[in-house]
Design a protein around this motif. Structure first.
Motif, PDB file in Angstrom:
ATOM      1  N   MET A 578       0.838  -1.219   0.000  1.00  0.00           N
ATOM      2  CA  MET A 578       0.000   0.000   0.000  1.00  0.00           C
ATOM      3  C   MET A 578       0.861   1.252   0.000  1.00  0.00           C
ATOM      4  SD  MET A 578      -3.253  -0.501   2.479  1.00  0.00           S
ATOM      5  CE  MET A 578      -4.255   0.754   1.665  1.00  0.00           C
ATOM      6  N   ILE A 579       1.907   1.212   0.809  1.00  0.00           N
ATOM      7  CA  ILE A 579       2.794   2.373   0.906  1.00  0.00           C
ATOM      8  C   ILE A 579       3.441   2.636  -0.449  1.00  0.00           C
ATOM      9  CG2 ILE A 579       4.991   3.153   1.898  1.00  0.00           C
ATOM     10  CD1 ILE A 579       4.087   1.750   4.539  1.00  0.00           C
ATOM     11  N   GLU A 580       3.945   1.568  -1.052  1.00  0.00           N
ATOM     12  CA  GLU A 580       4.605   1.738  -2.345  1.00  0.00           C
ATOM     13  C   GLU A 580       3.634   2.258  -3.411  1.00  0.00           C
ATOM     14  OE1 GLU A 580       7.450  -1.007  -3.880  1.00  0.00           O
ATOM     15  OE2 GLU A 580       6.540  -0.900  -5.884  1.00  0.00           O
ATOM     16  N   MET A 581       2.436   1.716  -3.424  1.00  0.00           N
ATOM     17  CA  MET A 581       1.457   2.154  -4.435  1.00  0.00           C
ATOM     18  C   MET A 581       1.093   3.630  -4.246  1.00  0.00           C
ATOM     19  SD  MET A 581      -1.005  -1.216  -4.503  1.00  0.00           S
ATOM     20  CE  MET A 581      -2.148  -0.788  -5.824  1.00  0.00           C
ATOM     21  N   ALA A 582       0.939   4.028  -2.973  1.00  0.00           N
ATOM     22  CA  ALA A 582       0.571   5.423  -2.694  1.00  0.00           C
ATOM     23  C   ALA A 582       1.683   6.365  -3.128  1.00  0.00           C
ATOM     24  CB  ALA A 582       0.292   5.587  -1.197  1.00  0.00           C
ATOM     25  N   LYS A 583       2.884   6.002  -2.745  1.00  0.00           N
ATOM     26  CA  LYS A 583       4.025   6.892  -2.963  1.00  0.00           C
ATOM     27  C   LYS A 583       4.433   6.988  -4.420  1.00  0.00           C
ATOM     28  CE  LYS A 583       7.239   6.833   0.844  1.00  0.00           C
ATOM     29  NZ  LYS A 583       8.296   6.028   1.415  1.00  0.00           N
ATOM     30  N   ARG A 584       4.499   5.836  -5.049  1.00  0.00           N
ATOM     31  CA  ARG A 584       5.122   5.808  -6.374  1.00  0.00           C
ATOM     32  C   ARG A 584       4.128   5.883  -7.513  1.00  0.00           C
ATOM     33  NH1 ARG A 584       9.834   1.682  -6.502  1.00  0.00           N
ATOM     34  NH2 ARG A 584      10.262   2.974  -8.317  1.00  0.00           N
ATOM     35  N   ASP A 585       2.878   5.546  -7.254  1.00  0.00           N
ATOM     36  CA  ASP A 585       1.906   5.566  -8.348  1.00  0.00           C
ATOM     37  C   ASP A 585       0.771   6.563  -8.116  1.00  0.00           C
ATOM     38  OD1 ASP A 585       3.360   3.522  -9.501  1.00  0.00           O
ATOM     39  OD2 ASP A 585       2.063   1.936  -8.742  1.00  0.00           O
ATOM     40  N   ILE A 586       0.084   6.410  -6.978  1.00  0.00           N
ATOM     41  CA  ILE A 586      -1.161   7.162  -6.817  1.00  0.00           C
ATOM     42  C   ILE A 586      -0.896   8.653  -6.621  1.00  0.00           C
ATOM     43  CG2 ILE A 586      -3.271   7.435  -5.436  1.00  0.00           C
ATOM     44  CD1 ILE A 586      -3.178   4.422  -4.897  1.00  0.00           C
ATOM     45  N   LEU A 587      -0.084   9.007  -5.638  1.00  0.00           N
ATOM     46  CA  LEU A 587       0.144  10.443  -5.393  1.00  0.00           C
ATOM     47  C   LEU A 587       0.792  11.135  -6.600  1.00  0.00           C
ATOM     48  CD1 LEU A 587       0.936  10.380  -1.576  1.00  0.00           C
ATOM     49  CD2 LEU A 587      -1.061  11.403  -2.684  1.00  0.00           C
ATOM     50  N   PRO A 588       1.800  10.536  -7.233  1.00  0.00           N
ATOM     51  CA  PRO A 588       2.338  11.181  -8.452  1.00  0.00           C
ATOM     52  C   PRO A 588       1.281  11.335  -9.547  1.00  0.00           C
ATOM     53  CG  PRO A 588       3.841   9.476  -7.679  1.00  0.00           C
ATOM     54  CD  PRO A 588       2.610   9.368  -6.832  1.00  0.00           C
ATOM     55  N   ALA A 589       0.418  10.343  -9.716  1.00  0.00           N
ATOM     56  CA  ALA A 589      -0.609  10.434 -10.771  1.00  0.00           C
ATOM     57  C   ALA A 589      -1.579  11.563 -10.475  1.00  0.00           C
ATOM     58  CB  ALA A 589      -1.360   9.106 -10.877  1.00  0.00           C
ATOM     59  N   VAL A 590      -1.954  11.660  -9.208  1.00  0.00           N
ATOM     60  CA  VAL A 590      -2.912  12.688  -8.812  1.00  0.00           C
ATOM     61  C   VAL A 590      -2.275  14.077  -8.968  1.00  0.00           C
ATOM     62  CG1 VAL A 590      -4.114  13.616  -6.804  1.00  0.00           C
ATOM     63  CG2 VAL A 590      -4.214  11.177  -7.282  1.00  0.00           C
ATOM     64  N   SER A 591      -1.012  14.175  -8.640  1.00  0.00           N
ATOM     65  CA  SER A 591      -0.301  15.444  -8.760  1.00  0.00           C
ATOM     66  C   SER A 591      -0.253  15.879 -10.234  1.00  0.00           C
ATOM     67  CB  SER A 591       1.098  15.254  -8.179  1.00  0.00           C
ATOM     68  OG  SER A 591       1.884  16.366  -8.438  1.00  0.00           O
ATOM     69  N   TYR A 683      -5.501   9.315 -16.122  1.00  0.00           N
ATOM     70  CA  TYR A 683      -4.391   9.591 -15.198  1.00  0.00           C
ATOM     71  C   TYR A 683      -4.256   8.515 -14.127  1.00  0.00           C
ATOM     72  CZ  TYR A 683      -3.675  14.150 -17.208  1.00  0.00           C
ATOM     73  OH  TYR A 683      -3.372  15.151 -18.074  1.00  0.00           O
ATOM     74  N   TRP A 684      -5.346   7.781 -13.885  1.00  0.00           N
ATOM     75  CA  TRP A 684      -5.322   6.804 -12.783  1.00  0.00           C
ATOM     76  C   TRP A 684      -4.409   5.638 -13.141  1.00  0.00           C
ATOM     77  CZ3 TRP A 684      -6.289   7.726  -8.022  1.00  0.00           C
ATOM     78  CH2 TRP A 684      -6.350   6.664  -7.094  1.00  0.00           C
ATOM     79  N   PRO A 685      -3.485   5.270 -12.260  1.00  0.00           N
ATOM     80  CA  PRO A 685      -2.449   4.302 -12.651  1.00  0.00           C
ATOM     81  C   PRO A 685      -2.915   2.845 -12.736  1.00  0.00           C
ATOM     82  CG  PRO A 685      -2.106   5.021 -10.381  1.00  0.00           C
ATOM     83  CD  PRO A 685      -3.237   5.837 -10.918  1.00  0.00           C
ATOM     84  N   TYR A 686      -4.115   2.551 -12.279  1.00  0.00           N
ATOM     85  CA  TYR A 686      -4.510   1.133 -12.227  1.00  0.00           C
ATOM     86  C   TYR A 686      -5.855   0.877 -12.895  1.00  0.00           C
ATOM     87  CZ  TYR A 686      -1.189   1.409  -8.363  1.00  0.00           C
ATOM     88  OH  TYR A 686      -0.089   1.645  -7.604  1.00  0.00           O
TER      89      TYR A 686
END
Ligand code: ADP
Ligand code: MG
Length: 697
Positions: A578-591, A683-686
């Protein structure tokens, strides 16, 4: 012979093959071993091994393996080839009795819960002749038990076989009272119904959470889930049908009686049920079924998810363990009989199960406990975490009448007397109505419904066999001293119903009211794995297993450690993912998407100074707030994770995961799922839940 009956069991060294390939005397010795557990002579084993090898080579096999079930819950194999060098520099194909009977895999990395210090890391595998050898992918697989050099069980088969021996011994004692002299062995039987999801391989590969943990750790609810219930028993899609056909073919070759298949409640969810067989074979077969399901799915460009809860908000997957007890003379002891005497016998065996479930509720709950299954039990789809039993109205009335020495049929006004009355047959449609009970009597068997879909069925059956063996032991002790057998039997059954009726509940198990009532009845409500495991080493449980020689206390302690350790590891991997997905995919995509919105608003205003940018602005505002919350949740979880690994014992660490880490994961997920609904799809990574659940067209 039809094509199917020719295919069925064609890759199994079963009774028919043995009869054909073995010399008469060898065959007889093998039968004795299979039926009565008689030890096999090495000279006999040599002959069997040679015949097995010739048969396997004829079928295209080149290797053999001792196939075993370590505590990881999946099967293990280490392949050796049949090839041996011969004198003339050529090779010959060899397989000796010694190699058949015993193996020494270098298996030091399997979990042993401290049983096997690494200096004596090697365990050995021992042939289980009661489960047939089979050929899988060019390898002759020999079902084996896996033990340490000290003789301690390191696997799921050894204690299961011991528990079958325990119930065999006690059931035979009880059967003698009813004059069943011709019965020489009693075995439990199981038919496990297996649920699973099928999704497309392409969407699967884009989800790190599915790849690392088998379940989705993020994912907003799709517009359509299972609310229409249109998937349940609906038409099966052609791609799924092709998969099922292939799967059946593969299973049939291995002698696995896969029989029914239908869609389940959730989209993309399906079920397979085999015809029941002896418990240890059913266990081997279920392990094989899960393995082959995954392989065949891959061939069809799909992935078979066996996790208990792959998707939040839609039903998870379970396994129904249909269980009964049969004699070698073909009598199902949980089937009401034709004569009063048979009925008395039936009622006594029925009571033995009621008592077992009441007294060992905790062990049954523990036997299905895992981090994955914690998502199901108690959610509104699987049975609650409270163990109770359904017997149906008719049988319930009979039990009531016996307890109160009253008439069970108001019209007939006769007292229910054991050994005198013929019980009605319980037609399936009246007994099978209750789908919410964790443990239901379904006419001629019990259905234990709390198992998670990925679980080996070994554990729950070890508990069932041993707990019922204990009931039968107590009954046999009590009846052995009786002067008037029928009177003593009547009193015994009446006393047992009185003592254990609190476990019987015929109502709706999903009702909150029931949970309150269950607690007032004194039934346990062990909501999570750590709650349940805390009871495993209770004195009464240690006494149960040690007195029936199913587990030593050391073996129990090692299993306790392994179960806790598994819970901790699963949650550790989930939190880290979860941490990795948030940090590396979700938050960057949202940004990135925020930047796009900002740029658009600025661009619009540069063309039309008073342009309406409320969509961009409002969305941006919401996204900024939620991504701030997501970052805070992420930091909180990271912070919590720093404390893991510092606890004095595994039980404390498991508690910490349960109370703290799971809550932090839920907070992170809520923020992530909120962001998913606000972020433009591209934009959503998944792949989304909709993409996953409706991926197989
Ligand atoms: P369903 O529950 O889908 O209506 P059934 O009751 O016929 O279907 O069977 C469910 C499962 O129970 C099957 O796997 C079946 O083989 C198994 N089963 C039936 N009889 C027994 C038995 N005596 N012992 C163990 N399992 C059984
Ligand atoms: Mg069922």
């Amino acid at each position: 012979m039809s094509a199917i009956s020719e295919k069925f069991g064609s890759m199994v060294f079963d009774d028919t093959v043995m009869k054909e390939k073995l010399p008469k005397e060898t065959y007889k010795a093998m039968r004795k071993t299979i039926l009565d557990g008689k030890k096999l002579d090495i000279s006999v084993a040599n002959v069997v091994a040679n015949a097995m090898k010739d048969w396997a080579i004829e079928k295209g096999a080149t290797h053999f393996t001792h196939w075993f079930q370590p505590m990881t819950g999946i099967t293990a194999e280490k392949h050796d080839s049949f090839i041996s060098p011969s004198d003339n520099g050529k090779v010959i194909m060899e397989f000796s009795g010694k190699e058949l009977v015993k193996g020494e895999p270098d298996a030091s990395s399997f979990p042993s819960g401290g049983l096997r210090a690494t200096f004596e890391a090697r365990g050995y595998t021992a042939w289980d002749p009661t489960s047939y050898a089979f050929i899988k992918e060019g390898t002759l697989c020999i079902p084996t038990a896996f033990c340490s050099y000290g003789g301690e069980a390191l696997d799921k088969k050894t204690p299961l076989l011991r528990s079958m021996e325990a119930i065999n011994k006690q059931a035979l004692r009880v059967l003698r009272f009813f004059g069943n002299e011709d019965v020489t062995s009693v075995k439990t039987t199981v038919g496990p119904e297996q649920e699973y999801f099928l999704i497309d391989k392409d969407v699967y590969e884009k989800r790190k959470d599915l790849i690392y943990t088998g379940r989705t750790l993020y994912g907003a609810k799709p517009p359509k889930g299972q609310e229409l219930e249109d998937h349940y028993f609906g038409t099966i899609k052609p791609r799924v049908l092709a998969f099922m056909k292939d799967l059946n073919d593969e299973l049939w070759k291995l002698g696995i009686l896969a029989k029914t298949e239908h869609n389940e409640v959730a989209p993309a969810q399906h079920e397979l049920a085999p015809i029941f067989t002896t418990t240890n074979i059913a266990t081997d077969h279920n392990q094989l079924t899960m393995e082959i399901m995954q392989k065949v799915a891959k061939k069809h460009g799909m992935v078979c998810l066996l996790h208990e809860k792959p998707f939040a908000g839609v039903n998870g997957s379970g396994k129904h363990n249909n269980w009964s007890i049969s004699t070698n003379t073909g009598v199902n002891l949980l089937e009401p009989g034709e004569t009063p005497y048979e009925n008395a016998q039936f009622l006594l065996f029925l009571c033995s199960v009621i008592k077992a479930v009441d007294e060992y509720q905790d062990l049954l709950r523990i036997s299905v406990a895992s981090a994955g299954n914690d998502h199901r039990l108690g959610a509104n789809e699987a049975p609650p975490a409270v163990v109770s039993m359904f017997v149906g109205d008719e049988l319930g009335e009979i039990l009531n009448a016996i307890e109160n020495d009253a008439a069970y049929d108001a019209k007939e006004k006769v007292q229910m007397k054991i050994g005198v009355h013929v019980l009605p047959r319980f037609p399936k449609d009246t007994t099978d109505r209750n789908r919410t009970s964790p443990f239901a009597f379904t006419g001629n068997k019990f259905e234990f419904r709390m198992l998670g879909s990925s679980l080996s069925i070994s554990g729950p059956n070890i508990v069932l066999n041993t707990a019922v063996a204990e009931s039968l032991r107590e009954y046999a002790d009590r009846l052995e001293g009786a002067e008037n057998f029928e009177g003593a039997l009547h009193d015994l059954i009446r006393d047992e119903i009185k003592a254990h009726k609190k476990i019987i509940f015929n109502g709706n198990g999903y009702d909150d009211e029931w949970i309150r009532e269950a607690e007032s009845r004194g039934l346990l409500n062990l909501k999570t794995t750590p709650d349940a495991l805390a009871h495993f080493l209770d004195d009464k449980n240690v006494k149960l297993f040690t007195s029936h020689n199913v587990f030593s206390e050391t073996e129990m302690r090692s299993r306790y450690e392994i179960l806790l350790d598994n819970y901790i590891k699963v949650l550790h991997i989930e939190a880290s993912t979860m941490i990795e997905m948030a940090k590396r995919d979700i938050l960057p995509a949202v940004s990135e998407y925020s930047k796009e919105l900002s740029k658009t608003a600025i661009a619009k205003k540069s063309v039309i100074p008073d342009a309406d940018c409320s969509y961009e602005e409002k969305t941006l505002r919401k996204i900024s707030a939620l991504s701030g919350e997501m970052l805070a949740a992420l930091e909180a979880l990271e912070n919590d994770m720093e404390k893991t690994g510092t606890f004095a014992c595994a039980a404390d660490e498991a508690e910490y995961y349960k109370d703290t880490v799971i809550a932090a994961m839920a907070r992170l997920r809520a923020a992530g799922d909120g962001l998913e609904t606000l972020t433009a799809k591209k934009y959503w990574p998944y792949p989304t839940y909709g993409d996953l659940l409706f991926s197989v067209k």
